[in-house]
Design a protein around this motif. Structure first.
Motif, PDB file in Angstrom:
ATOM      1  N   VAL A  53       7.792   1.776  -9.393  1.00 29.90           N
ATOM      2  CA  VAL A  53       6.994   2.080  -8.547  1.00 29.90           C
ATOM      3  C   VAL A  53       6.218   0.212  -8.039  1.00 29.90           C
ATOM      4  O   VAL A  53       5.923   0.773  -7.212  1.00 29.90           O
ATOM      5  CB  VAL A  53       6.476   3.173  -8.845  1.00 29.90           C
ATOM      6  N   GLU A  54       6.282   0.330  -8.826  1.00 31.25           N
ATOM      7  CA  GLU A  54       5.047  -1.274  -9.106  1.00 31.25           C
ATOM      8  C   GLU A  54       5.435  -1.779  -8.066  1.00 31.25           C
ATOM      9  O   GLU A  54       5.270  -2.388  -7.763  1.00 31.25           O
ATOM     10  CB  GLU A  54       5.211  -2.299 -10.510  1.00 31.25           C
ATOM     11  N   ARG A  55       6.929  -2.136  -8.044  1.00 34.34           N
ATOM     12  CA  ARG A  55       7.010  -2.491  -6.925  1.00 34.34           C
ATOM     13  C   ARG A  55       7.156  -2.506  -5.589  1.00 34.34           C
ATOM     14  O   ARG A  55       7.003  -3.041  -4.596  1.00 34.34           O
ATOM     15  CB  ARG A  55       9.249  -3.230  -7.187  1.00 34.34           C
ATOM     16  N   VAL A  56       7.902  -1.014  -5.458  1.00 35.48           N
ATOM     17  CA  VAL A  56       7.597  -0.466  -4.431  1.00 35.48           C
ATOM     18  C   VAL A  56       6.186  -0.704  -3.877  1.00 35.48           C
ATOM     19  O   VAL A  56       5.467  -0.934  -3.002  1.00 35.48           O
ATOM     20  CB  VAL A  56       7.722   0.789  -4.508  1.00 35.48           C
ATOM     21  N   ASP A  57       5.135  -0.077  -4.577  1.00 40.57           N
ATOM     22  CA  ASP A  57       3.265  -0.204  -4.536  1.00 40.57           C
ATOM     23  C   ASP A  57       3.009  -1.445  -3.962  1.00 40.57           C
ATOM     24  O   ASP A  57       2.520  -1.738  -3.407  1.00 40.57           O
ATOM     25  CB  ASP A  57       2.547  -0.016  -5.483  1.00 40.57           C
ATOM     26  N   ASN A  63      -4.777   3.465   3.590  1.00 40.04           N
ATOM     27  CA  ASN A  63      -5.059   4.964   3.479  1.00 40.04           C
ATOM     28  C   ASN A  63      -4.104   5.267   2.624  1.00 40.04           C
ATOM     29  O   ASN A  63      -2.960   5.559   3.611  1.00 40.04           O
ATOM     30  CB  ASN A  63      -5.392   4.934   5.010  1.00 40.04           C
ATOM     31  N   PRO A  64      -4.864   6.068   1.652  1.00 45.58           N
ATOM     32  CA  PRO A  64      -4.354   7.165   1.250  1.00 45.58           C
ATOM     33  C   PRO A  64      -3.884   8.333   1.357  1.00 45.58           C
ATOM     34  O   PRO A  64      -4.712   8.865   2.377  1.00 45.58           O
ATOM     35  CB  PRO A  64      -4.396   7.524  -0.278  1.00 45.58           C
ATOM     36  N   LYS A  65      -2.768   8.887   1.257  1.00 42.40           N
ATOM     37  CA  LYS A  65      -2.418  10.162   1.635  1.00 42.40           C
ATOM     38  C   LYS A  65      -3.021  11.576   0.406  1.00 42.40           C
ATOM     39  O   LYS A  65      -1.784  10.380  -0.822  1.00 42.40           O
ATOM     40  CB  LYS A  65      -0.764   9.954   2.192  1.00 42.40           C
ATOM     41  N   PRO A  91       1.021   3.274 -10.945  1.00 38.04           N
ATOM     42  CA  PRO A  91       0.442   2.398  -9.827  1.00 38.04           C
ATOM     43  C   PRO A  91       0.063   3.177  -7.953  1.00 38.04           C
ATOM     44  O   PRO A  91       1.592   3.447  -7.785  1.00 38.04           O
ATOM     45  CB  PRO A  91       1.181   1.314  -9.884  1.00 38.04           C
ATOM     46  N   GLY A  92      -0.850   3.399  -7.788  1.00 35.73           N
ATOM     47  CA  GLY A  92      -0.699   3.197  -6.283  1.00 35.73           C
ATOM     48  C   GLY A  92      -0.882   5.113  -5.917  1.00 35.73           C
ATOM     49  O   GLY A  92      -1.142   5.758  -5.013  1.00 35.73           O
ATOM     50  N   THR A 143      -0.803   6.208  -2.496  1.00 38.55           N
ATOM     51  CA  THR A 143      -0.148   5.050  -1.057  1.00 38.55           C
ATOM     52  C   THR A 143       0.801   5.022  -0.964  1.00 38.55           C
ATOM     53  O   THR A 143       1.717   4.315  -0.498  1.00 38.55           O
ATOM     54  CB  THR A 143      -1.208   3.805  -1.648  1.00 38.55           C
ATOM     55  N   LEU A 144       1.802   5.123  -2.168  1.00 32.06           N
ATOM     56  CA  LEU A 144       3.595   5.483  -2.477  1.00 32.06           C
ATOM     57  C   LEU A 144       3.981   6.568  -0.736  1.00 32.06           C
ATOM     58  O   LEU A 144       3.191   7.397  -0.622  1.00 32.06           O
ATOM     59  CB  LEU A 144       3.409   6.558  -3.619  1.00 32.06           C
TER      60      LEU A 144
END
Length: 197
Positions: free
Chosen positions: A16-20, A28-30, A58-59, A94-95
């Motif tokens: 997740v950290e890498r993708v984030d 903009n967060p969903k 994260p995110g 934000t993911l």
């Protein structure tokens, strides 16, 4: 269950950290809705562990956690499995959906979720019910969840955290819940999940 509980293994966040970090375009967060269910082991502790793990992502921010409900297993003969504890979590993230799905699977693996049989017993089930207004028939992640609109154990706690919610392409949660009814979804006022710290 506290985050320092030595019996609970932390859920890896490296993917997740890498993708984030790579997804800086998602400014903009969903809003997303995640359904949790458990019918093996310490069900309440496991649900709280999943909420905390989402909060550690994260995110992602956990904005609301529903009350806990006790329900009979779906799709199996009565009395063949223990009852479930179910809850719904409202998140802002934000993911992208695919990364949120990966995180859900990582949480399931951390709690030793076994996928031997369809509708089999499980320590934890982490389902993405909806993601913003996205409608997708991708076989890896169908959005909204293809059966959410007909499952009271999803609709009841979802209505609790967002009474104005809409299942994209299906209609208002309140109307769907009126059609499905609340039978078999028992509130557990003696149990409570807390927001992550």
């Amino acid at each position: 269950m506290s985050k320092s509980d030595p019996t609970v293994q932390p859920v890896p966040t490296s993917v997740v950290e890498r993708v984030d970090a790579a997804d800086v375009t998602l400014s903009n967060p969903k809003w997303a809705v995640v359904s949790l269910g458990s019918n093996l082991g310490n069900r309440l502790e496991t649900l709280q562990g999943a909420v905390d793990a989402l909060g550690d992502t994260p995110g992602l921010r956990v904005k609301a956690v529903s009350p806990v409900y006790e329900t009979e297993p779906w799709g199996v003969e009565p009395g063949t499995q223990s009852s479930y504890y179910n809850a719904v979590v409202l998140i802002k993230t934000t993911l992208p959906p695919s990364s949120l799905l990966e995180r859900g699977h990582a949480i399931e693996e951390a709690f030793e979720r076994v996928r031997d049989e369809r509708w089999g017993p499980r320590t934890i089930d982490v389902d993405i019910v909806s993601y913003q207004e996205v409608v997708s028939d991708d076989p890896l992640l169908t959005l909204p969840h293809p059966r959410a609109h007909e499952r009271a154990f999803v609709l009841v706690p979802w209505y609790d955290v967002d009474p104005e919610a809409v299942v994209p392409g299906r209609g208002a949660v309140a109307e769907l819940l009126a059609e499905v009814g609340r039978a078999g979804v028992e509130p557990r006022a003696d149990l409570e999940l807390r927001l992550p710290e």
